[in-house]
Design an enzyme around this catalytic site. Structure first.
Site, PDB file in Angstrom:
ATOM      1  N   ASP A   1      12.445 -72.232 -23.245  1.00 42.88           N
ATOM      2  CA  ASP A   1      12.852 -71.865 -24.594  1.00 42.88           C
ATOM      3  C   ASP A   1      12.227 -70.500 -24.901  1.00 42.88           C
ATOM      4  O   ASP A   1      11.475 -69.937 -24.097  1.00 42.88           O
ATOM      5  CB  ASP A   1      12.466 -72.950 -25.610  1.00 42.88           C
ATOM      6  CG  ASP A   1      13.333 -72.869 -26.877  1.00 42.88           C
ATOM      7  OD1 ASP A   1      13.967 -71.808 -27.111  1.00 42.88           O
ATOM      8  OD2 ASP A   1      13.380 -73.850 -27.643  1.00 42.88           O
TER       9      ASP A   1
HETATM   10  C1  NOJ Z   1      14.683 -71.390 -29.898  1.00 50.97           C
HETATM   11  C2  NOJ Z   1      15.359 -72.723 -30.040  1.00 50.97           C
HETATM   12  O1  NOJ Z   1      14.426 -73.773 -29.914  1.00 50.97           O
HETATM   13  C3  NOJ Z   1      16.472 -72.934 -29.043  1.00 50.97           C
HETATM   14  O2  NOJ Z   1      17.125 -74.130 -29.357  1.00 50.97           O
HETATM   15  C4  NOJ Z   1      17.399 -71.768 -29.036  1.00 50.97           C
HETATM   16  O3  NOJ Z   1      18.474 -71.990 -28.159  1.00 50.97           O
HETATM   17  C5  NOJ Z   1      16.622 -70.526 -28.657  1.00 50.97           C
HETATM   18  N1  NOJ Z   1      15.588 -70.300 -29.647  1.00 50.97           N
HETATM   19  C6  NOJ Z   1      17.491 -69.281 -28.535  1.00 50.97           C
HETATM   20  O4  NOJ Z   1      17.897 -68.855 -29.771  1.00 50.97           O
END
Ligand code: NOJ
Length: 715
Positions: free
Chosen positions: A241
């Site tokens: 993530d």
């Molecule tokens: C953080 C989030 O937890 C995730 O779900 C998301 O896809 C990413 N950022 C990218 O924006």
């Protein structure tokens, strides 16, 4: 791969955000993918550079959070889950994929399939809710919709099941918080949707920000290698993530970025999102022997394979944009249907709804969320087109036409406002109107990532607004727009009808109008339990019994408890003294404008052997006046097992349209695989014995039967 240097390979493992030097970095081959760039000209230009000017001509993954629609915004995923309609969810995901791929996107960070039992958690909006079986069905549908028949088919994009694993259990619903998930619970509740995604061919998985029993998911080899790669044979890619690799040292697992890069790579994270610890440290870590060349080669092979499967080497640019525009009408129709089917009629005293268009000369439309085309789209709508979004007010105007007078007074500027504006005018409008509709809830910014709430009552002065209107003594209809189940105890007795619309997306307005006026009967069912009070959380239907479960009649009013009452006077069971032990609205609940009756439950065999199925059938009768769709639900209990099992578990559901007076025989196939459970140190078990079943319109269904699972040849 034989032609690639170690640096070229590590370049493929970087997923970068847009930056000034992006084009140069791509030219040098030090980036494998880019996220959050959606301008088609810009993405095409980057793909051109990657193909024509980078050392090996490897195209880019172009990722974006396409969570519930791209330009055409569908209901939030939790709302879509309330439709209990995988076909519709698949169609919605397809529309999202087609629109995104027309913008040059080839990969989305969806579906989010974290089981969520805590409505304080802002990301419950993105989740399929609290139930494993429903989540698995919707997961398959979303993956199939996004990826289509093949990843290289026009309009297909790669899906990413997230967040692996356990994020939905964040302590007290605080985003990113630690999770405490015992191994049995992890395998029985949190992991099955991911297994369903893997079985459906999902191209990628994203790790969770959260920490599971002391190991942050981004460095969790037990999850990423033992479960995902070995037990499930997952061949796709794993992405971190956003900056979750350098965050490993903030968690306290590693001392610095170098150690973080090594821990994540060795755990099996193929691609680093947003941060650059791999770029800075992996090559040296390979040279020092702390990361093996095989780890790098495996990751790069998987990344390249995905790019081949997406057809990016043949056409990195995606279908021409005109294609998507031509399907805009279809997209809006699907968004409308999704909104219609997602809304849940929680309460309808004296059959107040539906309203009759002919009976309305004057309509009072009150509350902060009646005319908020942007807010109703919900969280994660970076690319949503607000121009396509039709508010409830506009939906009502269009349905009622110019002959009905609509008086619209928000009274509260936002859901959080405490100051009333034009309250007297609103009260007067309600006094003189043929019907009063109240649009309450929370704006989109109050749910979603990092937007958790500790108090999930209606915010601001909304409750007081309801009370002031109630004092007039005329019937009230509340439409709630929200990203989570809100605790509605303080308005439930003040209003006659409650339509729960979630954040219904761009066609929410017309759908609300259609439902309020009976163009269609509501058919949504709750994919989550609605608690009475925040102190009950976590409250979910598929909990296990205690040794002292509350009795059906256990209701205590704390004001009535005498002082000096003996300790045992209230009974000794699992309940709070100051709130009923039951939810305000149960999982699976949702009313209709007609009446459904269930009877004649039959199980085709008293006994089944492992590998077999039982067929459970019921009569579903529409004894009301309207054609409507019911979601019939099958629940099962394994009353005696080597580990205690939930008091009920959903194991089947069917959406069925039934005409007035008609009786439909509804059948469920229950395979013995669906009776298995995971037990630590034993794996998946199927234990012989008696199983109870219930069929009905919600998780409190009381039409019951039972069958026996007999031992197989091997016991
Ligand atoms: C953080 C989030 O937890 C995730 O779900 C998301 O896809 C990413 N950022 C990218 O924006």
């Amino acid at each position: 791969m034989a032609r690639m240097s170690l640096d070229d390979k590590i370049g493929q493992m970087a997923l970068a955000q847009p930056a000034e030097d992006l084009a140069d970095a791509i030219r040098q081959g030090s980036i494998g993918g880019v996220l959050n760039l959606v301008d088609r000209e810009a993405t095409n230009e980057l793909q051109r550079i990657a193909r024509e000017e980078s050392p090996h001509g490897i195209p880019l993954l172009l990722g974006r959070d396409v969570i519930h629609g791209f330009h055409t915004i569908l209901p939030i995923p939790l709302g879509q889950a309330a439709s209990w309609n995988p076909d519709l969810v698949r169609a919605g995901s397809r529309v999202a994929a087609e629109e995104a791929s027309a913008a040059g996107i080839n990969w989305t960070f969806a579906p989010m399939i974290d089981i969520a039992r805590d409505p304080r958690w802002g990301r419950i909006a993105e989740s399929p809710g609290e139930d494993v079986f429903l989540a698995c069905a919707l997961t398959r549908a979303m993956v199939e919709g996004l990826q289509g028949e093949s990843l290289s088919a026009p309009g297909s994009i790669a899906a990413c099941a997230k967040h692996f694993a356990g994020y939905g259990a964040s302590e007290s619903g605080r985003d990113y918080a630690t999770t405490h998930i015992p191994d049995n619970e992890l395998h029985n509740v949190y992991l099955p949707p991911f297994k369903a995604a893997v079985d459906a061919g999902v191209a990628s998985l994203m790790t969770s920000f959260s920490d599971l029993d002391g190991i942050p998911a981004t460095a969790h080899a037990g999850l990423l290698r033992d479960v995902l790669r070995e037990q499930w044979s997952f061949k796709g890619i794993v992405v971190s993530d956003w900056e979750s690799i350098p965050q490993l040292s903030i968690h306290g697992l590693t001392a610095d970025d170098r150690e973080s890069a090594i821990a994540a790579a060795n755990a099996g994270v193929d691609l680093e999102m947003a941060s650059d610890t791999y770029a800075r440290h992996l090559a040296e870590a390979v040279r020092s022997g702390e990361v093996s060349m095989a780890v790098i080669d495996d990751a790069v092979a998987r990344l390249l394979k995905l790019k081949f499967e997406l057809g990016l080497f043949e056409d990195p640019y995606g279908p021409a944009i005109e294609d998507a525009q031509a399907s805009r009408e279809r997209a809006l129709q699907i968004a409308h249907e999704a909104a219609l089917q997602s809304m849940v009629l929680l309460q309808n005293n004296n059959d107040l709804l539906p309203l009759d268009t002919n009976g309305i000369d004057k309509l009072a439309v009150i509350g902060p969320l009646a005319d908020q085309p942007y807010e109703q789209m919900g969280t994660w709508i970076f690319d949503g087109d607000p121009e396509r979004s039709v508010s409830a007010l506009d939906g009502l105007r269009a349905l009622l036409g110019p002959d009905s007078e609509i008086v619209h007074l928000p009274v509260l500027e936002t859901s959080r406002s405490r100051e009333f504006v034009d309250l007297e005018a609103a009260l007067e409008a309600a006094r003189t109107a043929d019907a009063t509709l109240l649009f309450l809830g929370e704006e989109s910014i109050l749910s979603g990532e990092a937007h958790s709430r500790a108090d999930i009552d209606l915010p601001g002065a909304q409750v007081e607004l309801v009370q002031r209107l109630r004092a007039i003594g005329k019937p009230l209809v509340a439409v709630i727009l929200a990203g989570r189940p809100l605790t509605l105890s303080n308005i439930v007795d003040e209003v006659d009808a409650i339509l729960y619309a979630w954040h219904p997306g761009c066609m929410g307005g017309p759908a609300i109008a259609d439902l309020l006026f009976g163009v269609e009967s509501p058919s949504g069912k709750l994919p989550v339990t609605v608690p009475r009070a925040v102190g009950q959380i976590p409250l979910y239907y598929n909990a296990r019994n205690t040794g002292k479960p509350p009795l059906p009649h256990t209701v205590v009013d704390i004001d009535d408890i005498p002082v000096r009452a003996p300790q045992t006077s209230l009974g000794m069971s699992a309940f709070h003294l100051d709130v009923a032990h039951t939810p305000l609205f149960a999982f699976g609940h949702g009313l209709s404008y007609t009446r459904f009756e269930y009877s004649n439950l039959e199980i085709n065999t008293p006994q089944v052997a492992p590998g077999g199925s039982v067929q459970i059938s019921v009569d579903l009768h529409n004894s009301g006046q309207r054609s409507a769709v019911e979601v019939a639900q099958l629940y099962v209990r394994d009353p005696v097992a080597s580990i205690t099992r939930p008091a009920r578990e959903l194991k089947g559901f069917k959406r069925v349209r039934v005409e007035p007076g008609q009786t439909v025989r509804v059948q469920f196939q229950l395979h013995t695989d669906d009776l298995k459970f995971w037990m630590r140190q034993h794996g998946w078990l199927l234990e012989p014995g008696r199983f109870q079943v219930w069929v009905g319109g919600n998780s409190e269904a009381d039409l019951a039967g039972e069958f026996e699972l007999i031992a197989g040849p091997n016991g």
